[in-house]
Design a protein around this motif. Structure first.
Motif, PDB file in Angstrom:
ATOM      1  N   ALA A  53      -4.408  -6.551  66.171  1.00  0.00           N
ATOM      2  CA  ALA A  53      -3.595  -7.452  65.692  1.00  0.00           C
ATOM      3  C   ALA A  53      -3.404  -8.775  66.441  1.00  0.00           C
ATOM      4  CB  ALA A  53      -2.094  -6.754  65.418  1.00  0.00           C
ATOM      5  N   HIS A  56      -7.662 -10.340  66.415  1.00  0.00           N
ATOM      6  CA  HIS A  56      -8.206 -10.476  65.317  1.00  0.00           C
ATOM      7  C   HIS A  56      -7.287 -11.228  64.186  1.00  0.00           C
ATOM      8  CE1 HIS A  56     -11.897  -8.504  67.054  1.00  0.00           C
ATOM      9  NE2 HIS A  56     -11.013  -7.280  67.047  1.00  0.00           N
ATOM     10  N   ALA A  57      -6.132 -10.457  64.008  1.00  0.00           N
ATOM     11  CA  ALA A  57      -5.390 -10.837  62.973  1.00  0.00           C
ATOM     12  C   ALA A  57      -4.838 -12.408  62.997  1.00  0.00           C
ATOM     13  CB  ALA A  57      -4.130  -9.993  62.759  1.00  0.00           C
ATOM     14  N   ASP A  83       0.294  -6.359  60.512  1.00  0.00           N
ATOM     15  CA  ASP A  83       0.365  -7.619  60.543  1.00  0.00           C
ATOM     16  C   ASP A  83       0.297  -8.608  59.427  1.00  0.00           C
ATOM     17  OD1 ASP A  83      -2.544  -8.436  59.944  1.00  0.00           O
ATOM     18  OD2 ASP A  83      -2.960  -7.024  61.314  1.00  0.00           O
ATOM     19  N   GLY A  87      -6.340 -10.917  57.922  1.00  0.00           N
ATOM     20  CA  GLY A  87      -6.943  -9.598  56.839  1.00  0.00           C
ATOM     21  C   GLY A  87      -8.792  -9.155  57.130  1.00  0.00           C
ATOM     22  N   ILE A  88      -8.823  -8.163  56.500  1.00  0.00           N
ATOM     23  CA  ILE A  88     -10.259  -7.599  56.735  1.00  0.00           C
ATOM     24  C   ILE A  88     -11.128  -7.749  55.434  1.00  0.00           C
ATOM     25  CG2 ILE A  88     -11.607  -5.550  57.501  1.00  0.00           C
ATOM     26  CD1 ILE A  88      -9.210  -4.545  59.126  1.00  0.00           C
ATOM     27  N   PHE A  99     -19.217  -2.240  65.095  1.00  0.00           N
ATOM     28  CA  PHE A  99     -18.946  -3.450  64.399  1.00  0.00           C
ATOM     29  C   PHE A  99     -17.919  -4.288  64.794  1.00  0.00           C
ATOM     30  CE2 PHE A  99     -16.948  -6.208  61.353  1.00  0.00           C
ATOM     31  CZ  PHE A  99     -18.050  -7.013  60.666  1.00  0.00           C
ATOM     32  N   THR A 100     -18.252  -5.353  65.283  1.00  0.00           N
ATOM     33  CA  THR A 100     -17.177  -6.474  65.813  1.00  0.00           C
ATOM     34  C   THR A 100     -17.336  -7.793  65.214  1.00  0.00           C
ATOM     35  OG1 THR A 100     -16.112  -7.287  67.434  1.00  0.00           O
ATOM     36  CG2 THR A 100     -18.423  -6.739  67.797  1.00  0.00           C
ATOM     37  N   GLY A 102     -15.642 -10.010  67.143  1.00  0.00           N
ATOM     38  CA  GLY A 102     -15.140 -10.496  68.243  1.00  0.00           C
ATOM     39  C   GLY A 102     -16.120 -11.178  69.344  1.00  0.00           C
ATOM     40  N   ARG A 106     -16.084  -7.789  72.981  1.00  0.00           N
ATOM     41  CA  ARG A 106     -15.416  -6.801  72.039  1.00  0.00           C
ATOM     42  C   ARG A 106     -16.660  -5.645  72.013  1.00  0.00           C
ATOM     43  NH1 ARG A 106     -10.242  -7.139  72.623  1.00  0.00           N
ATOM     44  NH2 ARG A 106      -9.864  -9.308  73.219  1.00  0.00           N
ATOM     45  N   GLY A 108     -16.262  -3.174  69.558  1.00  0.00           N
ATOM     46  CA  GLY A 108     -16.252  -2.973  67.974  1.00  0.00           C
ATOM     47  C   GLY A 108     -16.124  -1.352  67.971  1.00  0.00           C
ATOM     48  N   LEU A 111     -11.592   0.924  65.895  1.00  0.00           N
ATOM     49  CA  LEU A 111     -11.166   1.642  64.720  1.00  0.00           C
ATOM     50  C   LEU A 111     -11.786   3.209  64.966  1.00  0.00           C
ATOM     51  CD1 LEU A 111     -11.562  -1.134  62.390  1.00  0.00           C
ATOM     52  CD2 LEU A 111      -9.243   0.032  62.827  1.00  0.00           C
TER      53      LEU A 111
HETATM   54  N1  LIG Z   1      -5.754  -6.331  62.328  1.00  0.00           N
HETATM   55  C1  LIG Z   1      -6.720  -6.794  61.825  1.00  0.00           C
HETATM   56  N2  LIG Z   1      -7.080  -8.028  61.214  1.00  0.00           N
HETATM   57  C2  LIG Z   1      -8.090  -8.751  61.158  1.00  0.00           C
HETATM   58  N3  LIG Z   1      -9.265  -8.216  61.372  1.00  0.00           N
HETATM   59  C3  LIG Z   1      -9.393  -6.841  62.074  1.00  0.00           C
HETATM   60  C4  LIG Z   1      -8.069  -6.052  62.328  1.00  0.00           C
HETATM   61  N4  LIG Z   1      -8.139  -4.948  62.982  1.00  0.00           N
HETATM   62  C5  LIG Z   1      -9.624  -5.027  62.950  1.00  0.00           C
HETATM   63  N5  LIG Z   1     -10.426  -6.024  62.382  1.00  0.00           N
HETATM   64  C6  LIG Z   1     -11.823  -6.342  62.401  1.00  0.00           C
HETATM   65  O1  LIG Z   1     -12.346  -5.087  62.586  1.00  0.00           O
HETATM   66  C7  LIG Z   1     -13.419  -5.100  63.449  1.00  0.00           C
HETATM   67  C8  LIG Z   1     -13.782  -3.927  64.360  1.00  0.00           C
HETATM   68  O2  LIG Z   1     -12.378  -3.671  65.042  1.00  0.00           O
HETATM   69  P1  LIG Z   1     -12.693  -2.372  66.264  1.00  0.00           P
HETATM   70  O3  LIG Z   1     -13.263  -1.436  65.643  1.00  0.00           O
HETATM   71  O4  LIG Z   1     -11.048  -2.575  66.803  1.00  0.00           O
HETATM   72  O5  LIG Z   1     -13.494  -3.291  67.201  1.00  0.00           O
HETATM   73  P2  LIG Z   1     -13.187  -4.700  67.939  1.00  0.00           P
HETATM   74  O6  LIG Z   1     -11.485  -5.035  68.000  1.00  0.00           O
HETATM   75  O7  LIG Z   1     -14.067  -4.454  69.256  1.00  0.00           O
HETATM   76  O8  LIG Z   1     -13.923  -5.873  67.556  1.00  0.00           O
HETATM   77  C9  LIG Z   1     -12.772  -6.450  64.081  1.00  0.00           C
HETATM   78  O9  LIG Z   1     -13.998  -7.041  65.036  1.00  0.00           O
HETATM   79  C10 LIG Z   1     -12.191  -7.193  63.271  1.00  0.00           C
HETATM   80  O10 LIG Z   1     -13.259  -7.978  62.518  1.00  0.00           O
END
Ligand SMILES: Nc1ncnc2c1ncn2[C@@H]1O[C@H](COP(=O)(O)OP(=O)(O)O)[C@@H](O)[C@H]1O
Ligand SMILES: [Mg+2]
Length: 149
Positions: A53, A56-57, A83, A87-88, A99-100, A102, A106, A108, A111
């Motif tokens: 949050a 990325h958010a 948050d 959004g995703i 997958f990232t 970031g 990051r 990835g 999750l």
């Molecule tokens: N709260 C969020 N808001 C927007 N995008 C998100 C959010 N949580 C996850 N994502 C997306 O999902 C991807 C994967 O998240 P995550 O598995 O935590 O890996 P990382 O944080 O290392 O990129 C992030 O790179 C982002 O694109």
């Protein structure tokens, strides 16, 4: 499912609030008599969700994050991190290990970690509106663990 106990905390997406969220979650979970391993798992999961949050958010602003903790029947801890950020666009893709969006710093794996450390993970997200991550974990607890052979 009616919670036996619950709390709701709202904070801005400052990086210092990641440690705050971990501590609050540990303090709430303490009443459920968790093992140290279980406590470590839920703290890691909540910190990954809150970090997402923060990072990325709201990539270029500070926005609201809500952390909801519920104790459900059967000693199940439910953690919801919400948050109102970007959004995703593709949740299935975001859930893929490594997958990232970031960049190099990051992994990835956030999750994936949440999914493996908790019993369930559900993600709802609307691009431009925000994301809600809900996780549940049944805590076996120290009492019952001590009785295992
Ligand atoms: N709260 C969020 N808001 C927007 N995008 C998100 C959010 N949580 C996850 N994502 C997306 O999902 C991807 C994967 O998240 P995550 O598995 O935590 O890996 P990382 O944080 O290392 O990129 C992030 O790179 C982002 O694109
Ligand atoms: Mg992450």
């Amino acid at each position: 499912m009616k919670p036996e106990n619950e709390t709701l905390i709202r904070f801005p997406s400052l990086s210092s609030n990641e440690a705050f969220a971990r501590s609050v979650t540990a303090a709430f979970a303490a009443q459920m008599d968790p093992t140290l391993d279980e406590l470590g798992d839920v703290k890691t999961a909540v910190s990954e969700a809150v970090t997402n949050a923060i990072v990325h958010a709201y990539p270029d602003r500070i926005g609201p994050v809500t952390l909801k903790l519920r104790r459900l029947e059967g000693n199940v801890l439910e953690i919801t991190v919400k948050d109102a950020g970007c959004g995703i666009p593709d949740i299935a893709q975001a859930r893929q290990p490594m997958f990232t969006t970031g960049g190099a710093e990051r992994s990835g794996m956030g999750l994936t970690i949440m999914e493996s450390f908790m019993n369930s993970l559900s993600i709802r997200s609307l691009p431009g509106r925000g994301t809600t991550v809900r996780m549940r974990k049944k805590l076996i607890g120290r009492g019952e663990a001590a009785c295992r052979p």
